[in-house]
Design a protein around this motif. Structure first.
Motif, PDB file in Angstrom:
ATOM      1  N   ALA A   1       0.852  -1.190   0.000  1.00 54.80           N
ATOM      2  CA  ALA A   1       0.000   0.000   0.000  1.00 54.80           C
ATOM      3  C   ALA A   1       0.888   1.241   0.000  1.00 54.80           C
ATOM      4  O   ALA A   1       1.835   1.328   0.785  1.00 54.80           O
ATOM      5  N   PRO A   2       0.619   2.223  -0.855  1.00 51.32           N
ATOM      6  CA  PRO A   2       1.478   3.405  -0.941  1.00 51.32           C
ATOM      7  C   PRO A   2       1.425   4.322   0.274  1.00 51.32           C
ATOM      8  O   PRO A   2       2.240   5.240   0.385  1.00 51.32           O
ATOM      9  N   ASP A   3       0.474   4.091   1.194  1.00 54.50           N
ATOM     10  CA  ASP A   3       0.283   5.012   2.309  1.00 54.50           C
ATOM     11  C   ASP A   3       1.244   4.789   3.471  1.00 54.50           C
ATOM     12  O   ASP A   3       1.155   5.451   4.502  1.00 54.50           O
ATOM     13  N   GLY A   4       2.189   3.868   3.338  1.00 56.75           N
ATOM     14  CA  GLY A   4       3.165   3.622   4.401  1.00 56.75           C
ATOM     15  C   GLY A   4       2.661   2.746   5.526  1.00 56.75           C
ATOM     16  O   GLY A   4       3.308   2.641   6.575  1.00 56.75           O
ATOM     17  N   SER A   5       1.512   2.095   5.342  1.00 63.55           N
ATOM     18  CA  SER A   5       0.954   1.226   6.383  1.00 63.55           C
ATOM     19  C   SER A   5       1.618  -0.133   6.441  1.00 63.55           C
ATOM     20  O   SER A   5       1.374  -0.901   7.369  1.00 63.55           O
TER      21      SER A   5
ATOM     22  N   SER B   1      -4.421   4.168  -1.814  1.00 58.32           N
ATOM     23  CA  SER B   1      -4.475   2.868  -1.121  1.00 58.32           C
ATOM     24  C   SER B   1      -5.891   2.388  -0.821  1.00 58.32           C
ATOM     25  O   SER B   1      -6.063   1.390  -0.125  1.00 58.32           O
ATOM     26  N   SER B   2      -6.904   3.055  -1.345  1.00 61.29           N
ATOM     27  CA  SER B   2      -8.280   2.679  -1.016  1.00 61.29           C
ATOM     28  C   SER B   2      -8.812   1.557  -1.903  1.00 61.29           C
ATOM     29  O   SER B   2      -9.720   0.822  -1.499  1.00 61.29           O
TER      30      SER B   2
ATOM     31  N   TRP C   1     -11.271  -3.994  -5.667  1.00 58.51           N
ATOM     32  CA  TRP C   1     -11.600  -4.314  -4.285  1.00 58.51           C
ATOM     33  C   TRP C   1     -11.534  -3.052  -3.423  1.00 58.51           C
ATOM     34  O   TRP C   1     -10.632  -2.231  -3.582  1.00 58.51           O
ATOM     35  N   ASP C   2     -12.477  -2.939  -2.498  1.00 55.08           N
ATOM     36  CA  ASP C   2     -12.457  -1.894  -1.477  1.00 55.08           C
ATOM     37  C   ASP C   2     -11.545  -2.362  -0.347  1.00 55.08           C
ATOM     38  O   ASP C   2     -11.839  -3.353   0.331  1.00 55.08           O
ATOM     39  N   MET C   3     -10.440  -1.644  -0.128  1.00 58.95           N
ATOM     40  CA  MET C   3      -9.450  -2.120   0.844  1.00 58.95           C
ATOM     41  C   MET C   3      -9.721  -1.643   2.262  1.00 58.95           C
ATOM     42  O   MET C   3      -8.937  -1.912   3.168  1.00 58.95           O
ATOM     43  N   GLU C   4     -10.829  -0.942   2.462  1.00 63.46           N
ATOM     44  CA  GLU C   4     -11.289  -0.658   3.823  1.00 63.46           C
ATOM     45  C   GLU C   4     -12.177  -1.794   4.317  1.00 63.46           C
ATOM     46  O   GLU C   4     -12.068  -2.236   5.460  1.00 63.46           O
ATOM     47  N   LYS C   5     -13.045  -2.272   3.442  1.00 64.28           N
ATOM     48  CA  LYS C   5     -13.989  -3.330   3.813  1.00 64.28           C
ATOM     49  C   LYS C   5     -13.553  -4.706   3.316  1.00 64.28           C
ATOM     50  O   LYS C   5     -14.162  -5.716   3.681  1.00 64.28           O
ATOM     51  N   TYR C   6     -12.531  -4.733   2.434  1.00 62.83           N
ATOM     52  CA  TYR C   6     -12.050  -5.979   1.833  1.00 62.83           C
ATOM     53  C   TYR C   6     -13.171  -6.699   1.084  1.00 62.83           C
ATOM     54  O   TYR C   6     -13.377  -7.904   1.216  1.00 62.83           O
ATOM     55  N   THR C   7     -13.906  -5.933   0.290  1.00 65.18           N
ATOM     56  CA  THR C   7     -14.986  -6.482  -0.509  1.00 65.18           C
ATOM     57  C   THR C   7     -14.786  -6.090  -1.976  1.00 65.18           C
ATOM     58  O   THR C   7     -14.183  -5.057  -2.279  1.00 65.18           O
TER      59      THR C   7
END
Length: 418
Positions: free
Chosen positions: A175-179, A222-223, A237-243
């Motif tokens: 993920a590009p957000d550094g997470s 990264s969303s 895919w929605d990477m907040e809900k993993y759907t």
């Protein structure tokens, strides 16, 4: 469909400029594994370049220090990013080359860097085996045996072994957000999500592919994650809900590579059907088709052995150029507003490509284990394009369409004029 017009001759298109080459050395265990360079990658800050030089080996090259050494005098002033300045406890010696034996054929590489503000989603965050700081730079390697190995880029030391896949790990992306969220795509038909800030524990499995998964890519914020694979599959895919949020349909053969534009407004996918398709990922609309065969093949011919399989695609960081590698022994540079390549060059048995972080260089890997570096076509971005990219980084297509502005401007901002 945007492919070669009848009057365009590839021999008359400008020739892409080769900067330098890296060659794989002979290995004593050559018979145990292939020599293909299946993947190449640049560190997000431009400090390192990695390539799987075959024979189970990954080479880490300090790109920021050796770019001038690799390039000829004409290309010395490319404006590449300098290594980060480090002070206090974080101060390090100059980057060094590292040769890593991963123990099996390397199919995938990905760099990941940490941002302290991005905490793990894990509930129990009181104790972790690894504490990745701001200065951490990691390299993930996906192997033929299904394992993912994590390495410290600065030292070349092995850190973690992730072992849930049961087939080849074909692609990796952070993920590009550094997470330090890592996503892996495998021939076991799954996409898996890992949290390296939680000691590499697996977060979830994204299921939906019925065949091999070839590639995955994060949107710049990264969303959203795109995964592509056999059976014409392109999933978002929605990477907040993993759907799963959308399945894109339009290819006629296996889809093997994908990449988002720097503003996240465009998604490019490469397929064995001879095409690179550029989508609006928010609506699923096809905006542009870049054909590698003229005249355009019928769907039946495109879905078979057409000798023009497109192997890899990459978006340049200027948001104006796309690179593609195909089985016709060519590397192509496309402009997003052109219906034919702006530059081409011969490349035998190319399989992968990636742009440097500053967008000035394209690295391509080949089946003979070599890496070739090409100068990106030089073009000054217009103020209109820069404003469009700045706006699209924070606005989805539906938000732009709701603005009280003339339709012509809406079309430009949503890339419908390309």
């Amino acid at each position: 469909m945007a492919s070669f017009p009848e009057f365009v001759n590839e021999n008359e298109i400008a020739q892409a400029r080769l900067i330098a080459n890296l060659w794989t050395p002979a290995a004593p265990f050559e018979q145990k594994s292939g020599r293909e360079t299946w993947t190449v990658a640049f560190a997000p800050d431009g400090s390192y370049f990695a390539w799987s030089q075959g024979h189970r080996v990954v080479k880490l090259v300090p790109w920021s220090l050796q770019q001038n050494k690799l390039c000829n005098d004409e290309h010395n002033n490319t404006g590449s990013k300098s290594p980060r300045k480090q002070t206090g406890d974080a101060q390090r010696t100059l980057p060094e080359e590292h040769t890593i034996d991963c123990g099996d054929i390397v199919w995938a590489l990905a760099f990941g860097s940490s941002v302290p503000e991005k905490q793990s989603r894990c509930v129990n965050i009181e104790w972790h085996r690894f504490k990745f700081g701001q200065d951490q730079l990691l390299l993930a390697t996906g192997l033929s045996n299904g394992r993912i190995k994590i390495w410290d880029v600065y030292t070349g030391k092995f850190l973690l072994n992730l072992m849930d896949h049961i087939e080849i790990v074909r692609d990796l992306t952070f993920a590009p957000d550094g997470s330090l969220i890592l996503v892996s795509a495998s021939r076991d038909k799954t996409v898996r999500v890992w949290d390296l800030k939680d000691d590499g524990n697996m977060v979830t499995v994204l299921r939906g592919h019925h065949h091999w998964v070839y590639c995955c890519a994060f949107s710049p914020d990264s969303s959203i994650l795109c995964s592509v694979g056999a059976g014409k599959a392109v999933f978002l895919w929605d990477m907040e809900k993993y759907t799963m949020v959308r399945k894109l349909e339009g290819h006629h053969h296996d889809v093997v590579s994908c990449d988002f534009s720097p503003d996240g407004a465009l998604l490019a996918t490469a397929s064995y059907d001879t095409r690179v398709v550029v989508w609006d990922p928010y609506t699923g609309t096809i905006l542009l088709e870049l054909g590698h065969l003229f005249p355009p093949p019928t769907p039946i011919f495109a879905g078979g052995a057409n000798d023009r399989w497109v192997r890899s695609v990459a978006f340049c960081h200027d948001g104006m150029h796309i690179a593609s590698i195909a089985d016709d022994k060519m590397v192509r540079f496309w402009g997003i507003d052109e219906d034919c390549p702006v530059e081409v060059a011969p490349l035998s048995n190319g399989v992968c490509c990636a742009f440097s972080p500053d967008g000035s260089v394209l690295a391509t890997g080949s089946q003979d284990g070599s890496v070739h570096f090409w100068a990106t076509p030089r073009q000054v971005s217009s103020l209109q394009h820069l404003c469009r990219m700045a706006l699209r980084r924070v606005m989805a297509t539906s938000c732009v369409e709701n603005l009280s502005i003339p339709p012509k401007i809406v079309n430009y901002l949503t890339y419908r004029m390309i």
